[in-house]
Scaffold this motif. Structure first.
Motif, PDB file in Angstrom:
ATOM      1  N   ARG A 116      36.557  24.288  49.043  1.00 40.65           N
ATOM      2  CA  ARG A 116      36.329  23.717  50.370  1.00 40.65           C
ATOM      3  C   ARG A 116      35.370  24.570  51.202  1.00 40.65           C
ATOM      4  NH1 ARG A 116      41.136  21.592  54.413  1.00 40.65           N
ATOM      5  NH2 ARG A 116      40.154  19.619  54.916  1.00 40.65           N
ATOM      6  N   GLY A 117      34.428  25.174  50.521  1.00 42.49           N
ATOM      7  CA  GLY A 117      33.414  25.930  51.219  1.00 42.49           C
ATOM      8  C   GLY A 117      33.851  27.299  51.682  1.00 42.49           C
ATOM      9  N   HIS A 118      35.043  27.737  51.297  1.00 40.54           N
ATOM     10  CA  HIS A 118      35.535  29.048  51.683  1.00 40.54           C
ATOM     11  C   HIS A 118      36.046  29.785  50.455  1.00 40.54           C
ATOM     12  CE1 HIS A 118      35.921  26.564  55.340  1.00 40.54           C
ATOM     13  NE2 HIS A 118      35.669  27.681  55.998  1.00 40.54           N
ATOM     14  N   VAL A 119      36.211  31.089  50.575  1.00 43.27           N
ATOM     15  CA  VAL A 119      36.808  31.857  49.487  1.00 43.27           C
ATOM     16  C   VAL A 119      38.326  31.740  49.603  1.00 43.27           C
ATOM     17  CG1 VAL A 119      37.123  34.142  48.491  1.00 43.27           C
ATOM     18  CG2 VAL A 119      34.868  33.436  49.270  1.00 43.27           C
ATOM     19  N   ALA A 120      38.921  31.007  48.689  1.00 46.44           N
ATOM     20  CA  ALA A 120      40.364  30.788  48.690  1.00 46.44           C
ATOM     21  C   ALA A 120      41.090  31.850  47.889  1.00 46.44           C
ATOM     22  CB  ALA A 120      40.684  29.418  48.101  1.00 46.44           C
ATOM     23  N   ALA A 121      40.365  32.498  46.970  1.00 46.40           N
ATOM     24  CA  ALA A 121      41.000  33.465  46.076  1.00 46.40           C
ATOM     25  C   ALA A 121      39.913  34.331  45.459  1.00 46.40           C
ATOM     26  CB  ALA A 121      41.791  32.739  44.987  1.00 46.40           C
ATOM     27  N   PHE A 122      40.327  35.331  44.701  1.00 44.80           N
ATOM     28  CA  PHE A 122      39.378  36.061  43.867  1.00 44.80           C
ATOM     29  C   PHE A 122      40.072  36.569  42.619  1.00 44.80           C
ATOM     30  CE2 PHE A 122      39.941  38.980  47.693  1.00 44.80           C
ATOM     31  CZ  PHE A 122      40.958  39.755  47.171  1.00 44.80           C
ATOM     32  N   VAL A 123      39.247  36.928  41.641  1.00 45.37           N
ATOM     33  CA  VAL A 123      39.737  37.423  40.359  1.00 45.37           C
ATOM     34  C   VAL A 123      39.123  38.793  40.108  1.00 45.37           C
ATOM     35  CG1 VAL A 123      39.845  37.033  37.862  1.00 45.37           C
ATOM     36  CG2 VAL A 123      40.000  35.088  39.438  1.00 45.37           C
ATOM     37  N   HIS A 124      39.955  39.716  39.623  1.00 45.76           N
ATOM     38  CA  HIS A 124      39.502  41.045  39.222  1.00 45.76           C
ATOM     39  C   HIS A 124      39.666  41.195  37.708  1.00 45.76           C
ATOM     40  CE1 HIS A 124      40.204  41.901  43.487  1.00 45.76           C
ATOM     41  NE2 HIS A 124      39.535  43.036  43.346  1.00 45.76           N
ATOM     42  N   VAL A 125      38.724  41.847  37.062  1.00 47.60           N
ATOM     43  CA  VAL A 125      38.905  42.281  35.676  1.00 47.60           C
ATOM     44  C   VAL A 125      38.492  43.750  35.577  1.00 47.60           C
ATOM     45  CG1 VAL A 125      38.650  40.010  34.615  1.00 47.60           C
ATOM     46  CG2 VAL A 125      36.633  41.446  34.940  1.00 47.60           C
ATOM     47  N   ASP A 126      39.122  44.432  34.638  1.00 40.16           N
ATOM     48  CA  ASP A 126      38.996  45.883  34.564  1.00 40.16           C
ATOM     49  C   ASP A 126      38.829  46.299  33.104  1.00 40.16           C
ATOM     50  OD1 ASP A 126      39.495  48.603  34.393  1.00 40.16           O
ATOM     51  OD2 ASP A 126      41.551  48.475  35.090  1.00 40.16           O
ATOM     52  N   ARG A 127      37.736  46.959  32.807  1.00 41.08           N
ATOM     53  CA  ARG A 127      37.471  47.579  31.507  1.00 41.08           C
ATOM     54  C   ARG A 127      37.240  46.556  30.393  1.00 41.08           C
ATOM     55  NH1 ARG A 127      37.751  52.640  29.076  1.00 41.08           N
ATOM     56  NH2 ARG A 127      38.349  52.629  26.893  1.00 41.08           N
ATOM     57  N   GLY A 182      37.212  27.444  41.021  1.00 43.19           N
ATOM     58  CA  GLY A 182      37.214  26.815  42.340  1.00 43.19           C
ATOM     59  C   GLY A 182      37.173  25.304  42.253  1.00 43.19           C
ATOM     60  N   VAL A 183      36.381  24.789  41.327  1.00 46.00           N
ATOM     61  CA  VAL A 183      36.301  23.340  41.145  1.00 46.00           C
ATOM     62  C   VAL A 183      37.639  22.795  40.652  1.00 46.00           C
ATOM     63  CG1 VAL A 183      35.137  21.477  39.915  1.00 46.00           C
ATOM     64  CG2 VAL A 183      33.831  23.457  40.716  1.00 46.00           C
ATOM     65  N   MET A 184      38.301  23.532  39.767  1.00 46.45           N
ATOM     66  CA  MET A 184      39.609  23.086  39.266  1.00 46.45           C
ATOM     67  C   MET A 184      40.639  23.013  40.391  1.00 46.45           C
ATOM     68  SD  MET A 184      39.876  25.181  35.680  1.00 46.45           S
ATOM     69  CE  MET A 184      38.432  25.352  34.626  1.00 46.45           C
ATOM     70  N   ILE A 185      40.639  24.007  41.271  1.00 43.23           N
ATOM     71  CA  ILE A 185      41.577  23.998  42.392  1.00 43.23           C
ATOM     72  C   ILE A 185      41.286  22.814  43.301  1.00 43.23           C
ATOM     73  CG2 ILE A 185      42.286  25.243  44.471  1.00 43.23           C
ATOM     74  CD1 ILE A 185      41.919  27.838  42.908  1.00 43.23           C
ATOM     75  N   ASP A 186      40.026  22.579  43.586  1.00 43.89           N
ATOM     76  CA  ASP A 186      39.666  21.418  44.404  1.00 43.89           C
ATOM     77  C   ASP A 186      40.088  20.112  43.739  1.00 43.89           C
ATOM     78  OD1 ASP A 186      38.653  22.474  46.712  1.00 43.89           O
ATOM     79  OD2 ASP A 186      36.589  22.566  45.990  1.00 43.89           O
ATOM     80  N   ARG A 187      40.015  20.064  42.430  1.00 44.44           N
ATOM     81  CA  ARG A 187      40.417  18.858  41.709  1.00 44.44           C
ATOM     82  C   ARG A 187      41.887  18.559  41.957  1.00 44.44           C
ATOM     83  NH1 ARG A 187      40.950  19.480  35.447  1.00 44.44           N
ATOM     84  NH2 ARG A 187      42.840  20.499  36.220  1.00 44.44           N
ATOM     85  N   ALA A 206      41.290  37.086  28.556  1.00 47.20           N
ATOM     86  CA  ALA A 206      40.870  36.624  27.229  1.00 47.20           C
ATOM     87  C   ALA A 206      39.364  36.662  27.044  1.00 47.20           C
ATOM     88  CB  ALA A 206      41.392  35.207  26.979  1.00 47.20           C
ATOM     89  N   LEU A 207      38.620  36.818  28.135  1.00 48.10           N
ATOM     90  CA  LEU A 207      37.172  36.965  28.023  1.00 48.10           C
ATOM     91  C   LEU A 207      36.794  38.325  27.443  1.00 48.10           C
ATOM     92  CD1 LEU A 207      36.050  35.448  31.451  1.00 48.10           C
ATOM     93  CD2 LEU A 207      36.112  34.322  29.220  1.00 48.10           C
ATOM     94  N   GLY A 208      37.779  39.216  27.324  1.00 49.24           N
ATOM     95  CA  GLY A 208      37.527  40.505  26.686  1.00 49.24           C
ATOM     96  C   GLY A 208      37.833  41.708  27.555  1.00 49.24           C
ATOM     97  N   TYR A 209      38.860  41.583  28.424  1.00 50.18           N
ATOM     98  CA  TYR A 209      39.172  42.664  29.349  1.00 50.18           C
ATOM     99  C   TYR A 209      40.614  43.138  29.175  1.00 50.18           C
ATOM    100  CZ  TYR A 209      34.826  41.038  31.260  1.00 50.18           C
ATOM    101  OH  TYR A 209      33.524  40.667  31.380  1.00 50.18           O
ATOM    102  N   GLU A 210      40.834  44.405  29.497  1.00 54.15           N
ATOM    103  CA  GLU A 210      42.153  44.986  29.315  1.00 54.15           C
ATOM    104  C   GLU A 210      43.133  44.567  30.399  1.00 54.15           C
ATOM    105  OE1 GLU A 210      41.974  49.179  28.731  1.00 54.15           O
ATOM    106  OE2 GLU A 210      40.779  49.015  26.895  1.00 54.15           O
ATOM    107  N   ARG A 211      42.610  44.316  31.613  1.00 51.44           N
ATOM    108  CA  ARG A 211      43.486  43.911  32.709  1.00 51.44           C
ATOM    109  C   ARG A 211      42.775  42.907  33.603  1.00 51.44           C
ATOM    110  NH1 ARG A 211      45.447  49.832  34.650  1.00 51.44           N
ATOM    111  NH2 ARG A 211      43.220  50.172  34.375  1.00 51.44           N
ATOM    112  N   SER A 212      43.554  42.021  34.184  1.00 49.90           N
ATOM    113  CA  SER A 212      42.986  41.054  35.116  1.00 49.90           C
ATOM    114  C   SER A 212      44.026  40.710  36.177  1.00 49.90           C
ATOM    115  CB  SER A 212      42.529  39.784  34.386  1.00 49.90           C
ATOM    116  OG  SER A 212      43.640  39.126  33.823  1.00 49.90           O
ATOM    117  N   MET A 213      43.544  40.240  37.303  1.00 50.68           N
ATOM    118  CA  MET A 213      44.431  39.847  38.403  1.00 50.68           C
ATOM    119  C   MET A 213      43.831  38.668  39.155  1.00 50.68           C
ATOM    120  SD  MET A 213      45.506  41.949  41.875  1.00 50.68           S
ATOM    121  CE  MET A 213      46.612  43.083  41.058  1.00 50.68           C
ATOM    122  N   PHE A 214      44.689  37.687  39.463  1.00 53.63           N
ATOM    123  CA  PHE A 214      44.310  36.579  40.335  1.00 53.63           C
ATOM    124  C   PHE A 214      45.020  36.780  41.666  1.00 53.63           C
ATOM    125  CE2 PHE A 214      45.335  32.518  42.318  1.00 53.63           C
ATOM    126  CZ  PHE A 214      44.075  31.947  42.429  1.00 53.63           C
TER     127      PHE A 214
END
Length: 349
Positions: free
Chosen positions: A212-223, A246-251, A121-129
Motif C-alpha cells: 500500500r505504498g508504505h513499508v509494512a515490514a522488512f526482512v533480515h538475512v545474515d551470513r 509485498g505483492v503477496m501481502i497485498d493479495r 533457503a536462499l542460502g543464509y544461516e539466519r533470517s528474520m521477518f
C-alpha cells in the motif's frame, strides 16, 4: 584472511583469490604495501574495487615493465565479473522456487511464518521477518540453521518495548524504502541494541516489504553460507525477494484475508500501488476481456510490449493467469467498468 601467502585459498572463490594475487603483485611493483592491498579484498565487489584502483595506479605509471601487470588486472576483472554473473544466474532457480512455495500459501499467517524459512533457503544461516508499526521494529518470525532455540532467543531479544527505527540503521529501510548492507554490525552503534548482542552478527542485509505504498515490514538475512559474509549481491537478492513478498501481502488484503498477527496500524493494503501506471491501464483493459493485440491497439503499443506488461503485472499480483488478475481488479473496482464483458478463458500471458 592474510597469512604468508597473503590469502588462504579456501577463504575466497578462485576468481577473487586470483584478483588478490594480481593486486598484491601490482602493489609490489608499485612499491606500495601488498599486505594492505590484500586486506581490501574480501569478496567479488571489493575485488573489483581493488582491481580498478590498481589499474588506475598502473596507468598513471605506464612503464614497459607494468604492461603485463595491466593485462593481468584486466583479465582478473573479467574473471571476477564472470564469477559474479554465474553466481547470480545460479540463484535464479532457488529464488523462483522459494517464491513459488510462498505463493501457494493460503493464509497470511502461514505466509508470515514461512517468509523467514524461505529467505534462509536462499542460502543464509539466519533470517528474520519483522513488521513495522509506527516506524518501530516488531520482530515476528526467525529461522536459523543452528536450530529453533537460537531463533527464539533472537525474537525474545527484540521483544517490547519495541525500538524506533529512527535510532537504528534500519531507518533507511523504512523511510527511504531501500535495502541496506551493514558490514560493521559488531561495532556499529546504530544496530539493534538488544538483538545484536544475541545474534552476534558481523554483517547482514535488510530489505523493505512495501505494501500500500508504505513499508509494512522488512526482512533480515545474515551470513551467506557460500561466501561466509554478506555483500551487495545478497542485498539486491533480498530486495527482489521482498518486492514479491509485498505483492503477496497485498493479495491477501485484496481478497479479504487479513492476519490477526498484523499490527493494527501496520500499513498493509492496496495492491494497485505495486503496479506502474501503464500496468494499471493494461490490467483495466485485460479485465474487460480484451486480448493482448486489442489492448495494444487501445494503448498504441505493440502486442509484444503488451505481453511484457501482462507478464510483469501477473508476477507483481502473485497470480498465475489473466482470469485471476481480472478477478482481483473486479473485486477492487466492482463490475461498473468491466463493460459487461466476460473474462476470457485462461490464456497464456
Amino acid at each position: 584472511m592474510i597469512e604468508s601467502g597473503f590469502v588462504k585459498k579456501h577463504d575466497l572463490d578462485p576468481a577473487v583469490h586470483n584478483a588478490v594475487r594480481v593486486v598484491v603483485n601490482a602493489a609490489r611493483q608499485l612499491e606500495t604495501d601488498p599486505r594492505s592491498a590484500a586486506h581490501r579484498v574480501g569478496d567479488a565487489i571489493t575485488a573489483l574495487e581493488a582491481l580498478d584502483a590498481t589499474e588506475r595506479a598502473l596507468s598513471a605509471r605506464l612503464l614497459p615493465e607494468n604492461y603485463e601487470l595491466l593485462l593481468d588486472v584486466r583479465a582478473a576483472r573479467a574473471d571476477v565479473i564472470a564469477y559474479e554473473l554465474s553466481r547470480q544466474r545460479a540463484m535464479l532457480p532457488t529464488l523462483t522456487a522459494a517464491l513459488g512455495r510462498l505463493r501457494a500459501i493460503s493464509t497470511i499467517d502461514d505466509l508470515v511464518e514461512s517468509i523467514a524459512i524461505e529467505s534462509a533457503a536462499l542460502g543464509y544461516e539466519r533470517s528474520m521477518f519483522s513488521w513495522v508499526r509506527n516506524e518501530r521494529w516488531v520482530p515476528r518470525s526467525t529461522h536459523t540453521t543452528s536450530g529453533p532455540e537460537e531463533g527464539r532467543s533472537i525474537l525474545e531479544a527484540g521483544a517490547p518495548p519495541y525500538h524506533h527505527t529512527r535510532d537504528l540503521v534500519e531507518v533507511d529501510v523504512v523511510r527511504k524504502r531501500r535495502p541496506i548492507l551493514i558490514t560493521d554490525a559488531d561495532t556499529n552503534p546504530r544496530v539493534h541494541p538488544t538483538i545484536s548482542p544475541v545474534s552476534r552478527s558481523n554483517t547482514y542485509v535488510a530489505a523493505p516489504v512495501a505494501a500500500r505504498g508504505h513499508v509494512a515490514a522488512f526482512v533480515h538475512v545474515d551470513r551467506n553460507a557460500v561466501t561466509g559474509t554478506t555483500d551487495e549481491f545478497d542485498r539486491d537478492l533480498l530486495a527482489s525477494f521482498c518486492e514479491s513478498i509485498g505483492v503477496m501481502i497485498d493479495r491477501f488484503v485484496a481478497t479479504g484475508n487479513p492476519s490477526e498477527q498484523t499490527p493494527d496500524d501496520s500499513p498493509v493494503a492496496d495492491w494497485p500501488d505495486a503496479l506502474t501506471d501503464r500496468e494499471r491501464e493494461v490490467l483495466r483493459l485485460l479485465a474487460t476481456g480484451l486480448t493482448n493485440a486489442q489492448i495494444g491497439a487501445r494503448l498504441f503499443i505493440s502486442e509484444e510490449t503488451t505481453k511484457t506488461h501482462v507478464k510483469k503485472l501477473l508476477r507483481k499480483l502473485g497470480v498465475s493467469n489473466r482470469s485471476q488478475a481480472g478477478a482481483m481488479y473486479h473485486r477492487l473496482h466492482g463490475s461498473a467498468d468491466s463493460g459487461g464483458s466476460a473474462l476470457p478463458r485462461e490464456t497464456p500471458a
